[in-house]
Motif scaffolding. Structure first.
Motif, PDB file in Angstrom:
ATOM      1  N   PHE A  79       0.828  -1.215   0.000  1.00  0.00           N
ATOM      2  CA  PHE A  79       0.000   0.000   0.000  1.00  0.00           C
ATOM      3  C   PHE A  79       0.859   1.260   0.000  1.00  0.00           C
ATOM      4  O   PHE A  79       1.928   1.307   0.598  1.00  0.00           O
ATOM      5  CB  PHE A  79      -0.971   0.015   1.187  1.00  0.00           C
ATOM      6  N   CYS A  80       0.340   2.251  -0.706  1.00  0.00           N
ATOM      7  CA  CYS A  80       0.972   3.562  -0.800  1.00  0.00           C
ATOM      8  C   CYS A  80       0.612   4.383   0.435  1.00  0.00           C
ATOM      9  O   CYS A  80      -0.524   4.345   0.901  1.00  0.00           O
ATOM     10  CB  CYS A  80       0.500   4.263  -2.074  1.00  0.00           C
ATOM     11  N   ILE A  81       1.576   5.138   0.967  1.00  0.00           N
ATOM     12  CA  ILE A  81       1.310   5.954   2.147  1.00  0.00           C
ATOM     13  C   ILE A  81       1.382   7.453   1.854  1.00  0.00           C
ATOM     14  O   ILE A  81       1.259   8.269   2.764  1.00  0.00           O
ATOM     15  CB  ILE A  81       2.282   5.597   3.288  1.00  0.00           C
ATOM     16  N   LEU A  82       1.551   7.817   0.594  1.00  0.00           N
ATOM     17  CA  LEU A  82       1.761   9.224   0.250  1.00  0.00           C
ATOM     18  C   LEU A  82       0.598  10.100   0.707  1.00  0.00           C
ATOM     19  O   LEU A  82       0.812  11.150   1.331  1.00  0.00           O
ATOM     20  CB  LEU A  82       1.977   9.374  -1.255  1.00  0.00           C
ATOM     21  N   ASP A  83      -0.618   9.690   0.413  1.00  0.00           N
ATOM     22  CA  ASP A  83      -1.777  10.510   0.790  1.00  0.00           C
ATOM     23  C   ASP A  83      -1.897  10.670   2.301  1.00  0.00           C
ATOM     24  O   ASP A  83      -2.375  11.703   2.791  1.00  0.00           O
ATOM     25  CB  ASP A  83      -3.065   9.887   0.242  1.00  0.00           C
ATOM     26  N   ALA A  84      -1.462   9.660   3.039  1.00  0.00           N
ATOM     27  CA  ALA A  84      -1.554   9.711   4.500  1.00  0.00           C
ATOM     28  C   ALA A  84      -0.524  10.659   5.107  1.00  0.00           C
ATOM     29  O   ALA A  84      -0.807  11.343   6.101  1.00  0.00           O
ATOM     30  CB  ALA A  84      -1.391   8.308   5.086  1.00  0.00           C
ATOM     31  N   VAL A  85       0.686  10.705   4.508  1.00  0.00           N
ATOM     32  CA  VAL A  85       1.759  11.464   5.141  1.00  0.00           C
ATOM     33  C   VAL A  85       1.931  12.880   4.587  1.00  0.00           C
ATOM     34  O   VAL A  85       2.389  13.772   5.311  1.00  0.00           O
ATOM     35  CB  VAL A  85       3.107  10.707   5.032  1.00  0.00           C
ATOM     36  N   GLU A  86       1.553  13.095   3.353  1.00  0.00           N
ATOM     37  CA  GLU A  86       1.825  14.381   2.697  1.00  0.00           C
ATOM     38  C   GLU A  86       1.251  15.583   3.447  1.00  0.00           C
ATOM     39  O   GLU A  86       1.923  16.628   3.542  1.00  0.00           O
ATOM     40  CB  GLU A  86       1.320  14.353   1.259  1.00  0.00           C
ATOM     41  N   PRO A  87       0.046  15.488   4.013  1.00  0.00           N
ATOM     42  CA  PRO A  87      -0.488  16.652   4.740  1.00  0.00           C
ATOM     43  C   PRO A  87       0.306  17.027   5.985  1.00  0.00           C
ATOM     44  O   PRO A  87       0.123  18.125   6.529  1.00  0.00           O
ATOM     45  CB  PRO A  87      -1.907  16.194   5.133  1.00  0.00           C
ATOM     46  N   HIS A  88       1.194  16.159   6.431  1.00  0.00           N
ATOM     47  CA  HIS A  88       1.926  16.397   7.680  1.00  0.00           C
ATOM     48  C   HIS A  88       3.358  16.884   7.452  1.00  0.00           C
ATOM     49  O   HIS A  88       4.117  17.022   8.416  1.00  0.00           O
ATOM     50  CB  HIS A  88       1.930  15.120   8.518  1.00  0.00           C
TER      51      HIS A  88
END
Length: 293
Positions: A42-51
């Motif tokens: 799974f990709c985590i980009l969307d989860a971490v980018e806002p932080h």
């Protein structure tokens, strides 16, 4: 504004990664975070980018497989465009990241410094874990910056050019274990030094369960540390390392079959043999280093 990079690997526990990313900021440095996602599914980009903090650049990489720590960090060094990289575990806490950047940058002004070991504390306890002290002598003075011979994976920094020229992190150490020690030794053998900075303090939220089974961790520690001695150190260092770590492994795991498998991997190792010269041994002696096992 000066540039500096941060290398992060992430595998599971994205919540801890996010907490780490929230602390990486500086008003004195142009910070680029190189984030390699080791989760194969799974990709985590969307989860971490806002932080990602304001002013920090994120470079995200995902190869749809778990490269492990050694190959993952090797890839980060290959990808890095900056001269210096701070490498952190994804589960650390730091109160003033900008101050760490300044101290790392100042230390690397000495052209003989190839790597920097951080002062690593157990999170919330205010004291060092005995396994995360960058010296085998556990009475090593952690309140004094000094030359040492080990970097610890949870927090260290490297001169990217020196690391590359020394061979980078190993590419055949499996998922985990001793990759930062291997690189430390090769940096020293290339004529550079490892500096411990007492005021580069990070806290490690190390889980007592880890992310791999204890048996698997012991297996990789046995194989990688002994294979490293076989490739780079003198014969008597290799023999000493193999005997002591064999006994330790058997006491810890009580798994003879796995021991035989590990021994086979060690003795059939076909990795690059590059025996260290007297530059390395003189430096180790100067630092009162211990390399027998």
């Amino acid at each position: 504004m000066k540039k500096i990079s941060v290398g992060l690997l992430s595998y599971s526990r994205t919540d801890l990664l996010i907490e780490t990313l929230k602390q990486i900021r500086s008003d004195k440095f142009q910070v680029t975070v190189y984030l390699l996602n080791n989760n194969p599914d799974f990709c985590i980009l969307d989860a971490v980018e806002p932080h990602i903090c304001k002013g920090v650049t994120l470079k995200y990489f995902w190869f749809n497989k778990n490269l492990g720590v050694a190959q993952g960090r090797r890839k980060l060094i290959e990808l890095c465009s900056e001269r210096h990289m701070i490498l952190l575990d994804d589960d650390i806490y730091v109160t003033d990241f900008s101050a760490i950047c300044s101290r790392v940058d100042d230390e690397f002004s000495d052209a003989k410094v190839g790597g920097i070991a951080f002062h690593i504390l157990d999170h919330g306890k205010g004291k060092a874990n005995r396994f995360e002290i960058p010296h085998k002598n556990k009475k090593f003075n952690l309140n004094e910056s000094q030359d040492t011979y080990l970097m610890i994976g949870a927090g260290h920094a490297v001169d990217v050019n020196i690391a590359r020229n020394a061979g980078n992190y190993p590419d055949d150490f499996g998922l985990y274990g001793f990759e930062e020690v291997d690189l430390s030794f090769r940096i020293i053998n290339a004529g550079y030094k490892i500096r411990y900075l007492h005021n580069c303090i990070i806290e490690h939220k190390k889980s007592p369960d880890g992310r791999f089974s204890n048996k698997f961790v012991n297996y990789l520690a046995f194989v990688n540390r002994t294979r490293m001695a076989k490739r780079h150190l003198k014969l008597y260092h290799f023999v000493s390392c193999y005997i002591v770590r064999s006994l330790f492994f058997l006491l810890k795991t009580k798994d003879v079959k796995l021991f035989l498998r590990a021994s086979k991997e060690i003795f059939l190792d076909r990795g690059k043999y590059d025996k260290f010269d007297m530059v390395f041994y003189r430096y180790i002696s100067k630092c009162n280093g211990f390399i027998w096992y």
